[in-house]
Design a protein around this motif. Sequence first.
Motif, PDB file in Angstrom:
ATOM      1  N   GLN A  85      11.780   7.396   3.225  1.00  0.00           N
ATOM      2  CA  GLN A  85      10.584   7.722   3.994  1.00  0.00           C
ATOM      3  C   GLN A  85      10.003   6.468   4.635  1.00  0.00           C
ATOM      4  O   GLN A  85       9.557   6.483   5.790  1.00  0.00           O
ATOM      5  N   PHE A  86      10.008   5.360   3.899  1.00  0.00           N
ATOM      6  CA  PHE A  86       9.513   4.084   4.404  1.00  0.00           C
ATOM      7  C   PHE A  86      10.303   3.664   5.640  1.00  0.00           C
ATOM      8  O   PHE A  86       9.723   3.248   6.660  1.00  0.00           O
ATOM      9  N   GLN A  87      11.627   3.783   5.576  1.00  0.00           N
ATOM     10  CA  GLN A  87      12.465   3.420   6.719  1.00  0.00           C
ATOM     11  C   GLN A  87      12.189   4.316   7.921  1.00  0.00           C
ATOM     12  O   GLN A  87      12.084   3.837   9.051  1.00  0.00           O
ATOM     13  N   ILE A 127       9.863  -8.113  14.429  1.00  0.00           N
ATOM     14  CA  ILE A 127      10.096  -8.848  13.194  1.00  0.00           C
ATOM     15  C   ILE A 127       9.472  -8.056  12.055  1.00  0.00           C
ATOM     16  O   ILE A 127       8.274  -7.760  12.083  1.00  0.00           O
ATOM     17  N   LEU A 128      10.279  -7.693  11.083  1.00  0.00           N
ATOM     18  CA  LEU A 128       9.819  -6.945   9.925  1.00  0.00           C
ATOM     19  C   LEU A 128       9.661  -7.891   8.740  1.00  0.00           C
ATOM     20  O   LEU A 128      10.596  -8.603   8.377  1.00  0.00           O
ATOM     21  N   LEU A 129       8.472  -7.914   8.151  1.00  0.00           N
ATOM     22  CA  LEU A 129       8.175  -8.788   7.018  1.00  0.00           C
ATOM     23  C   LEU A 129       7.765  -7.919   5.839  1.00  0.00           C
ATOM     24  O   LEU A 129       6.745  -7.226   5.904  1.00  0.00           O
ATOM     25  N   THR A 130       8.535  -7.935   4.769  1.00  0.00           N
ATOM     26  CA  THR A 130       8.140  -7.172   3.599  1.00  0.00           C
ATOM     27  C   THR A 130       6.932  -7.814   2.935  1.00  0.00           C
ATOM     28  O   THR A 130       6.799  -9.037   2.897  1.00  0.00           O
ATOM     29  N   ASP A 131       6.041  -6.988   2.415  1.00  0.00           N
ATOM     30  CA  ASP A 131       4.918  -7.519   1.653  1.00  0.00           C
ATOM     31  C   ASP A 131       5.432  -8.239   0.419  1.00  0.00           C
ATOM     32  O   ASP A 131       6.408  -7.801  -0.198  1.00  0.00           O
ATOM     33  N   ASN A 171       0.822  -1.207   0.000  1.00  0.00           N
ATOM     34  CA  ASN A 171       0.000   0.000   0.000  1.00  0.00           C
ATOM     35  C   ASN A 171       0.858   1.259   0.000  1.00  0.00           C
ATOM     36  O   ASN A 171       0.463   2.286  -0.556  1.00  0.00           O
ATOM     37  N   ASP A 172       2.032   1.178   0.631  1.00  0.00           N
ATOM     38  CA  ASP A 172       2.917   2.344   0.696  1.00  0.00           C
ATOM     39  C   ASP A 172       3.428   2.729  -0.689  1.00  0.00           C
ATOM     40  O   ASP A 172       3.487   3.909  -1.035  1.00  0.00           O
ATOM     41  N   CYS A 173       3.815   1.717  -1.485  1.00  0.00           N
ATOM     42  CA  CYS A 173       4.348   2.033  -2.814  1.00  0.00           C
ATOM     43  C   CYS A 173       3.270   2.651  -3.677  1.00  0.00           C
ATOM     44  O   CYS A 173       3.564   3.494  -4.535  1.00  0.00           O
ATOM     45  N   GLY A 174       2.009   2.283  -3.446  1.00  0.00           N
ATOM     46  CA  GLY A 174       0.915   2.872  -4.195  1.00  0.00           C
ATOM     47  C   GLY A 174       0.700   4.340  -3.884  1.00  0.00           C
ATOM     48  O   GLY A 174      -0.035   5.032  -4.603  1.00  0.00           O
ATOM     49  N   ARG A 175       1.324   4.818  -2.821  1.00  0.00           N
ATOM     50  CA  ARG A 175       1.238   6.231  -2.460  1.00  0.00           C
ATOM     51  C   ARG A 175       2.540   6.968  -2.761  1.00  0.00           C
ATOM     52  O   ARG A 175       2.702   8.121  -2.386  1.00  0.00           O
ATOM     53  N   GLY A 176       3.473   6.278  -3.414  1.00  0.00           N
ATOM     54  CA  GLY A 176       4.707   6.938  -3.810  1.00  0.00           C
ATOM     55  C   GLY A 176       5.686   7.176  -2.680  1.00  0.00           C
ATOM     56  O   GLY A 176       6.536   8.073  -2.772  1.00  0.00           O
ATOM     57  N   LEU A 184      12.213  -1.645  -3.617  1.00  0.00           N
ATOM     58  CA  LEU A 184      13.230  -0.961  -2.812  1.00  0.00           C
ATOM     59  C   LEU A 184      13.005  -1.132  -1.314  1.00  0.00           C
ATOM     60  O   LEU A 184      13.903  -0.838  -0.521  1.00  0.00           O
ATOM     61  N   TYR A 185      11.833  -1.589  -0.898  1.00  0.00           N
ATOM     62  CA  TYR A 185      11.485  -1.579   0.522  1.00  0.00           C
ATOM     63  C   TYR A 185      12.199  -2.615   1.394  1.00  0.00           C
ATOM     64  O   TYR A 185      12.386  -2.383   2.587  1.00  0.00           O
ATOM     65  N   PRO A 186      12.609  -3.780   0.884  1.00  0.00           N
ATOM     66  CA  PRO A 186      13.338  -4.708   1.766  1.00  0.00           C
ATOM     67  C   PRO A 186      14.619  -4.106   2.333  1.00  0.00           C
ATOM     68  O   PRO A 186      14.995  -4.410   3.473  1.00  0.00           O
ATOM     69  N   ARG A 187      15.298  -3.255   1.580  1.00  0.00           N
ATOM     70  CA  ARG A 187      16.540  -2.647   2.061  1.00  0.00           C
ATOM     71  C   ARG A 187      16.313  -1.788   3.309  1.00  0.00           C
ATOM     72  O   ARG A 187      17.076  -1.916   4.273  1.00  0.00           O
ATOM     73  N   PRO A 188      15.302  -0.905   3.353  1.00  0.00           N
ATOM     74  CA  PRO A 188      15.070  -0.147   4.584  1.00  0.00           C
ATOM     75  C   PRO A 188      14.837  -1.034   5.801  1.00  0.00           C
ATOM     76  O   PRO A 188      15.333  -0.741   6.902  1.00  0.00           O
TER      77      PRO A 188
END
Length: 222
Positions: A117-119, A140-144, A107-112, A160-164
């Motif tokens: 910012q995600f991190q 525990i952080l689980l990427t979508d 949902n975050d990527c759908g908002r740009g 790009l989100y797994p890296r943060p």
Amino acid sequence: FVPTVATFFTSMGLQDPLPAIRSQRLGPLPFGPSGYLQIAISGTDPAKLTDVIGARFVNTARPEGWTFTSLSAGGYAVDDALTRHGDSGPVLAALNPDVLLISFGANDCGRGVTADQFQAEISLLIEFVRSSTRPDLPVILLTDPFRYGLTPAFQEQHDLYPRPMYNIALQDPLVCAVNSRRLTHEFGWTPTSGTTYLSDNVHYTAAGAFAKSRLEASALFD
């Protein structure tokens, strides 16, 4: 949909003029003849409603085991959790969690939302939950995983989100990051595997949910 084998009552309804957060332990809950646990939670007064009910199950024979309480809502991004629930600290404290699982991204990527910012937002969310529970709460952080129907631009952002999450885990020894995006992709959860989702292209089929949880549990316990 089996016969009721046990009933418990509690006076935790919102009967006071000012609602309060309450927590109470009930049980033990018998499995009955079926071997499966089925729980129904309901109120007795339609005029008294509550917004949040958290149910936490403890195996008395194996209290070190895992139980889950979901506080998710459809369509949420990290920013929603941060901006809409600033007064939920007492609820989190009443749940008395042993571990916090956070899964965001689609949902975050759908908002740009950018990777930086995600991190920053996930770090703020961890800080908020810990401030309401305890400072050493494991996370525990689980990427979508891949979300069917994303535009190429959104998919590029999602990748790009797994890296943060990994960066946060590097900085905090009480944080574990699991790259569900990679696990499910290597399993075959790709843009062409549409059978992983229901017809709405968002929610997982039973097979998809089993695959996701099995991969993540294996990564965690390994």
